[in-house]
Design an enzyme around this catalytic site. Sequence first.
Site, short mmCIF file in Angstrom:
data_model
loop_
_atom_site.label_atom_id
_atom_site.label_comp_id
_atom_site.label_asym_id
_atom_site.label_seq_id
_atom_site.Cartn_x
_atom_site.Cartn_y
_atom_site.Cartn_z
N LYS A 27 0.92 -1.21 0.06
CA LYS A 27 -0.04 -0.07 -0.15
C LYS A 27 0.89 1.26 0.05
O LYS A 27 0.67 2.45 -0.76
CB LYS A 27 -0.80 0.02 1.15
N ARG A 96 -3.11 2.73 8.62
CA ARG A 96 -3.07 1.70 8.03
C ARG A 96 -2.14 0.71 7.88
O ARG A 96 -1.01 1.20 7.63
CB ARG A 96 -3.78 2.10 6.70
N GLY A 105 -7.37 -8.46 5.16
CA GLY A 105 -8.36 -8.49 6.29
C GLY A 105 -7.65 -8.94 7.76
O GLY A 105 -8.09 -9.28 8.73
N MET A 107 -4.88 -7.63 9.26
CA MET A 107 -4.37 -6.46 10.06
C MET A 107 -5.27 -5.36 10.29
O MET A 107 -6.19 -5.52 9.71
CB MET A 107 -2.77 -6.42 9.69
N ARG A 341 -3.45 -0.84 -6.62
CA ARG A 341 -2.65 -1.89 -6.83
C ARG A 341 -2.94 -2.82 -8.03
O ARG A 341 -4.09 -2.46 -8.74
CB ARG A 341 -2.62 -2.91 -5.81
N HIS A 457 -6.61 -44.48 -5.74
CA HIS A 457 -6.92 -45.20 -7.08
C HIS A 457 -7.86 -44.22 -7.98
O HIS A 457 -7.61 -43.92 -9.11
CB HIS A 457 -7.38 -46.61 -7.09
N SER A 784 13.31 -42.36 -14.39
CA SER A 784 12.10 -41.53 -14.42
C SER A 784 11.80 -41.66 -12.74
O SER A 784 11.57 -42.49 -12.20
CB SER A 784 10.92 -42.25 -15.19
N CYS A 852 7.16 -39.01 -13.82
CA CYS A 852 6.33 -39.41 -14.10
C CYS A 852 4.96 -39.53 -12.98
O CYS A 852 4.03 -40.04 -13.23
CB CYS A 852 6.37 -40.71 -14.96
N TYR A 872 12.40 -34.20 -19.07
CA TYR A 872 11.17 -33.87 -19.28
C TYR A 872 10.23 -34.11 -18.00
O TYR A 872 10.70 -34.86 -17.06
CB TYR A 872 10.56 -35.21 -20.49
#
Length: 900
Positions: A27, A96, A105, A107, A341, A457, A784, A852, A872
Amino acid sequence: MTAHETDKYVYDFAEGNKDLKDLLGGKGANLAEMTNLGLPVPPGFTITTGACQAYLATGREPDGLAGQIEAHLEALERAMGRRLGDPQDPLLVSVRSGARFSMPGMMETVLNVGLNDRSVVGLSDQAGKNDRFAWDSYRRLIQMFGKTVCEVPGEEFEHALDEAKRAKGTHDDLDLDADDLRGLVETYKKIFAKHTGREFPQEPREQLDLAIRAVFESWNAERAILYRRQERIPADLGTAVNVVAMVFGNLGPDSGTGVAFTRDPGSGAQGIYGDYLANAQGEDVVAGIRNTVPLQELERLDKTSYDQLLDIMARLEGHYQDLCDIEFTIERGKLWMLQTRVGKRTAAAAFVIAGQLVDEGLIDLDEALHRVNGAQLAQLMFPRFQLDHEFEAVAQGIGASPGAASGAVVFTSARAVELAAEGKSVILVRRETNPDDLNGMIAAQGILTSRGGKTSHAAVVARGMGKTCVSGADGIEVNVPAKRFTVGGHTVSEGDVVSIDGTTGKVYLGEVPVTPSEVVQYFEGTLDPERTDDALVRAVHRIMTHADARRRLAVRTNADTGADAARARRFGAEGIGLCRTEHMFLGDRRELVERLILAATDAERTDALAALLPLQRQDFVEIFREMAGLPVTVRLIDPPLHEFLPPLEQLAVNVAVAQERGEDVAKEEALLAAVRRMHEENPMLGLRGVRLGLVIPGLFAMQVRAIAEAAVAVTRDGGTACPEIMVPLVGAVQELETVRAEAEKIIAEVVGDSGVEVLIGTMIEVPRAALTAGQIAEAAQFFSFGTNDLTQMGWGFSRDDVEGAFFWRYLELGIFGISPFESIDRDGVGRLIRIAAEEGRAARPGLKLGVCGEHGGDPDSVHFFHEVGLDYVSCSPFRVPVARLEAGRAAIETTGSDSR
Ligand code: PEP
Ligand code: MG
């Protein structure tokens, strides 16, 4: 002079800028930026996060702070031509909080600091003898100050306000007149004194100092600590404090307050979006005391301010090169900017705006790529519920595979298949699923289980299919024999319709309407990005193309069927990183597998294997054809054994019942004895993976032969096949060497002079394998990482149980911010990966490395895999675009072209 005395703790707005967020908070930095742009910001100053850190470390204000506040306050008083709390003509300020990262919200804020029994009169004069306004401002100060600075219970003030309204016979604050409010101030003061043992402080500077201290301390309020843990915001940053001259939007009809966005944060469309409330303060908008009007109305109410606001919004957007949100107040026709902002936006708006800003020449494509992310893309790929009407969730589970699905409830795989064949949408509801449910899962629109986590699963298979799944909805009691489930007093029977949201994990009764995803239509190739006027699809196409050009990581897919492979290719997969062959042993073939496992003689086993070979070969032919020369990693079978055997309890009951009836059960008894012999307490740590291959002669050999023969067949037909055989669950190089020796013989024999090349590598998914990677690399042509098992065994967390059982508590306590099954635990499991990658490549330079496990499609994990230098990632087909995007983002972040 000590070092502390020279520290600068206070910055005038004119001294800061937007890049000083670490020091001035978000801010403060943006207020400074707007001040320096010459925009109308009320004068003020920011006390740095460093002052807060020093206060929190020592429990007192650092040396020099009080003097610096004094000096800046004097400057502020000069600028305003008023003194803080002056009885005749008071300056009032707001105090502030404002940390580096937005903590909405969390602080504190105190408004109207500087009011007391005398300056309230001066304020009334300033406001043109507006007593009501002045006393209302004073009562607000005592209320906010009491609550946030002195911990007076807020309800007591609320209660007193309600009492005052009741006495007046109204529900509306605005009906209270100056006398009522004066009376309320007296009541508030009594409440204050009762709880604090002192009178409400009348000295303005004391009010200011106490309010600043309260904001410092609010950094360590319990809710703020919890929020930071969850959001992974470091605990030691501290908050800045902004002290700003008050301006009032509640001075009459020529005053007001509003919020605005420079573009639509919902769709990204260009234009002015916002709300305005005349004669009100910011907190009234939040409290919803009166209805706001669209910002465009301001043009009619106050054209000068409106035009000025539009002009400022255009300047801010050009300056920040992004969508901005702002808060403003108009005090008697004079516009003041209170905050700006870079604004939050929906996933769709993020893509659309990034594309527009490139078109407008404000940012380049790297920056556009940086501004979107995989989580947003994933959101855009799922059908969505249109929850415009009130639908109330009846159960909450884990959002295991995103999407929105409605259908008739069924409790067995067979029934799912039957009803789907009649063209009905069904939701398969199970306590948990197992491989036998596969056909039902394919037939169903969605899957709902009452047990199991994100790697259960049901979850893994559903994600693989891109099918909606909610798992672990433990409020649901599933009763399969009775064909119904109960939840919170409702009974849902077979055929009743439910709707499940695989993103939020919510379950609804009845049918919630669904909209399909246009982004998926684009990836599927049914929506041409060059021809559509859908701004979202065009933006996604453009950014994806850039991500592909930038990324270093290749993206493969986890697929076990030709259909999955084909879809994954359309989604951009560059090969298969994991073909799980155990899924190929289900359905009709199950009986053959049972015969194989329970074979009493070599002949029985050989027969079963001989029957399986051609079926497997055909599976691989289809996949190789579909992948047309791209690499295909086929993993040798890795089921926990129990998945292929009839359930022990059910078998025991059947045998007992048959015996009771005097039937001949010799065969069933033998089966029961075998199942008992093989029963395991911990199947996930038991006879699976390479262990199974070493124990059941001929099993891996049959698979290797099927792979090699399929590759040769495809090649002979003029195609290309690049198989990579992967051995699962290896923990010691000797296991791999044994399998490899046999495999190489078979390959040599089958391949002959066909030109087919078959690589042999291993999964790294047992911690011991990661720690002995140097040895294992001697025998492996690729690694892998199986991060599902590596996480399970690294943490000792059963992957099927813990997420549903206790992760909620771990998340609540902030032990981790996200399940380690979802996003890679960089410090622990990630370290194992790093060690294995380094030691593996040291032993075998150029060793091919991939991943993987489910993490291959998780945005944050993709960045980690890029960092550790994998070649990869492989993930379920629907995650392929997400991985492509994130791999591109990871590449630009490490090359440092982040321009923000
Ligand atoms: C893994 O463990 O990460 C893996 C990919 O194998 P599976 O999930 O089949 O055990
Ligand atoms: Mg595994």
